[in-house]
Design a protein around this motif. Structure first.
Motif, short mmCIF file in Angstrom:
data_model
loop_
_atom_site.label_atom_id
_atom_site.label_comp_id
_atom_site.label_asym_id
_atom_site.label_seq_id
_atom_site.Cartn_x
_atom_site.Cartn_y
_atom_site.Cartn_z
N PHE A 1 79.44 -9.29 44.85
CA PHE A 1 79.63 -9.81 43.25
C PHE A 1 80.06 -11.40 43.84
O PHE A 1 79.53 -12.03 42.21
CB PHE A 1 81.16 -9.69 43.37
CG PHE A 1 82.52 -9.71 42.58
CD1 PHE A 1 82.08 -9.05 40.97
CD2 PHE A 1 82.53 -11.22 42.59
CE1 PHE A 1 82.83 -10.34 40.08
CE2 PHE A 1 83.65 -11.48 41.42
CZ PHE A 1 83.83 -10.99 40.10
N TRP A 2 80.09 -12.06 44.65
CA TRP A 2 79.41 -13.45 44.45
C TRP A 2 78.42 -14.74 44.53
O TRP A 2 78.10 -15.16 43.50
CB TRP A 2 80.74 -14.53 45.96
CG TRP A 2 80.23 -15.61 46.33
CD1 TRP A 2 81.09 -17.00 45.48
CD2 TRP A 2 79.04 -16.13 46.96
NE1 TRP A 2 81.13 -17.65 46.29
CE2 TRP A 2 79.67 -17.82 46.25
CE3 TRP A 2 78.44 -15.71 47.82
CZ2 TRP A 2 78.92 -18.73 47.22
CZ3 TRP A 2 77.10 -16.63 47.99
CH2 TRP A 2 78.04 -18.52 47.89
N LYS A 3 77.36 -13.39 45.10
CA LYS A 3 76.35 -13.83 44.42
C LYS A 3 75.42 -13.59 43.28
O LYS A 3 74.55 -14.29 42.36
CB LYS A 3 75.25 -12.96 45.89
CG LYS A 3 75.42 -13.67 46.96
CD LYS A 3 74.12 -12.82 48.03
CE LYS A 3 74.67 -12.69 49.24
NZ LYS A 3 73.76 -11.82 50.07
N GLU A 4 76.35 -12.29 42.62
CA GLU A 4 75.72 -12.48 41.34
C GLU A 4 76.86 -13.53 40.67
O GLU A 4 75.75 -13.32 39.23
CB GLU A 4 75.54 -10.61 41.34
CG GLU A 4 75.13 -9.76 41.99
CD GLU A 4 75.19 -8.17 41.39
OE1 GLU A 4 74.05 -7.82 41.40
OE2 GLU A 4 76.68 -8.29 41.03
N GLY A 5 77.34 -13.89 40.72
CA GLY A 5 78.29 -14.89 39.64
C GLY A 5 76.98 -16.12 39.61
O GLY A 5 77.83 -16.53 38.64
N PHE A 6 76.31 -16.19 39.72
CA PHE A 6 74.93 -17.72 39.64
C PHE A 6 74.41 -17.46 39.29
O PHE A 6 73.10 -17.97 38.75
CB PHE A 6 74.65 -17.64 41.51
CG PHE A 6 76.02 -18.69 41.95
CD1 PHE A 6 76.73 -20.18 42.26
CD2 PHE A 6 76.55 -17.69 43.37
CE1 PHE A 6 77.37 -20.72 43.07
CE2 PHE A 6 77.38 -18.96 43.71
CZ PHE A 6 78.02 -19.54 44.13
#
Length: 325
Positions: free
Chosen positions: A295-300
């Motif tokens: 989720f954190w990576k896809e936020g970028f």
């Protein structure tokens, strides 16, 4: 075939090997012998060179263990490395020669860890087709979170809120040649507490690799009032910036330190690259994904690319005899 010759790598091939890597269509600095050999005491090297009429046309970074040859287990990716002008028929013959050589050497299986396609400078998916012909077993498939920097997806509100927190707390980003603070104050502690693990590279090893590859290995630290609070170690190749290690202290969410850092890296430092690779979020041999990390990576704006791992029965090389009609 008489036109082809397979040779096991030795230090006598050092210059030739590295020259080939520098011009190959699917290689990065990880295949340079000065990178591969930093942990040579951990692996029994079984790297191979393939010649066509005395011209080097392919190499296989590899190690052996028991009755198997592995696409080098000390590297993030590997596979058969090819020159940029090679055509499919030659790739087929090269791979058949490799398998015949391994068969005559008494091995039963070849484990290939494919290089993700974003690292190729020229289209290179010959091996995927040969895996189909050889009835290779897909033994693992990892997911990588990758940003296409030429077609960026808007960074999410969550990540931008973190970036704004970083600005509010007056965080400072510094690129540094030293790894000591990040390794000793942040990375080792976090990996031990969260995963009961250690960094793949020891502090001494990453210092050595930085010395050998000063332009390819870069360290970015984040400071709050002159105290390190987060950082990332980036492996930079021709088209890709890859965060090899990412870690922050216990206040990373409150400070927004990792969001602050990566917005800067994506929008400024590496904006002229083709891709930004956050790497895998897989666990359990590829069968599970860390939801929070993904989720954190896809936020970028990162989206999913896959990396395949194959097991080839070496004696199946005869299946390559009748591909062309």
């Amino acid at each position: 075939m008489e036109d082809y010759k397979v040779v096991r790598y030795s230090s006598l091939n050092y210059v030739e090997w590295n020259a080939f890597v520098s011009k190959a269509k699917n290689a990065t600095f990880l295949f340079h012998r000065d990178f591969m050999d930093y942990h040579q005491d951990r692996f029994e090297d079984f790297s191979l060179l393939v010649y066509q009429k005395d011209k080097l046309v392919a190499i296989l970074p590899a190690n052996e263990h028991e009755n198997k040859v592995y696409s080098h287990q000390g590297l993030t990716y590997g596979g058969l490395v090819l020159n940029e002008v090679i055509k499919f028929e030659v790739v087929l013959e090269v791979f058949k020669e490799l398998l015949m050589y391994l068969s005559s050497s008494g091995f039963e299986s070849l484990i290939l860890k494919q290089i993700p396609s974003i690292y190729n400078t020229v289209i290179s998916e010959e091996i995927q087709y040969l895996m189909f012909i050889l009835k290779a077993e897909l033994i693992r498939r990892d997911t990588l979170s990758v940003i296409d920097l030429n077609n960026k997806i808007k960074i999410s509100n969550n990540r931008m809120e973190g970036f704004k927190r970083g600005k509010k707390h007056r965080l400072v980003i510094k690129e540094e040649d030293s790894f000591d603070l990040f390794w000793n104050n942040i990375l080792i502690k976090n990996l031990k507490e969260k995963h009961q693990a250690k960094p793949v590279h020891s502090l001494n090893e990453i210092i050595l690799l930085k010395k050998n590859f000063p332009r390819n290995i870069r360290q970015f630290n984040v400071y709050k009032d002159d105290r390190i609070v987060a950082g990332t170690t980036v492996f930079e190749s021709k088209s890709v910036a890859h965060s090899q290690y990412i870690s922050g202290d216990e206040n990373k969410n409150m400070l927004g330190s990792l969001d602050f850092l990566h917005v800067h890296l994506i929008n400024d430092v590496f904006k002229n690259k083709k891709y930004f690779d956050f790497g895998t979020s897989n666990e359990s041999n590829g069968l599970q994904i860390n939801r929070g990390l993904q989720f954190w990576k896809e936020g970028f704006g990162a989206r999913t690319l896959t990396q395949d791992f194959y097991q080839v029965k070496i004696d199946n090389y005869q299946l390559l005899n009748n591909v062309f009609v």
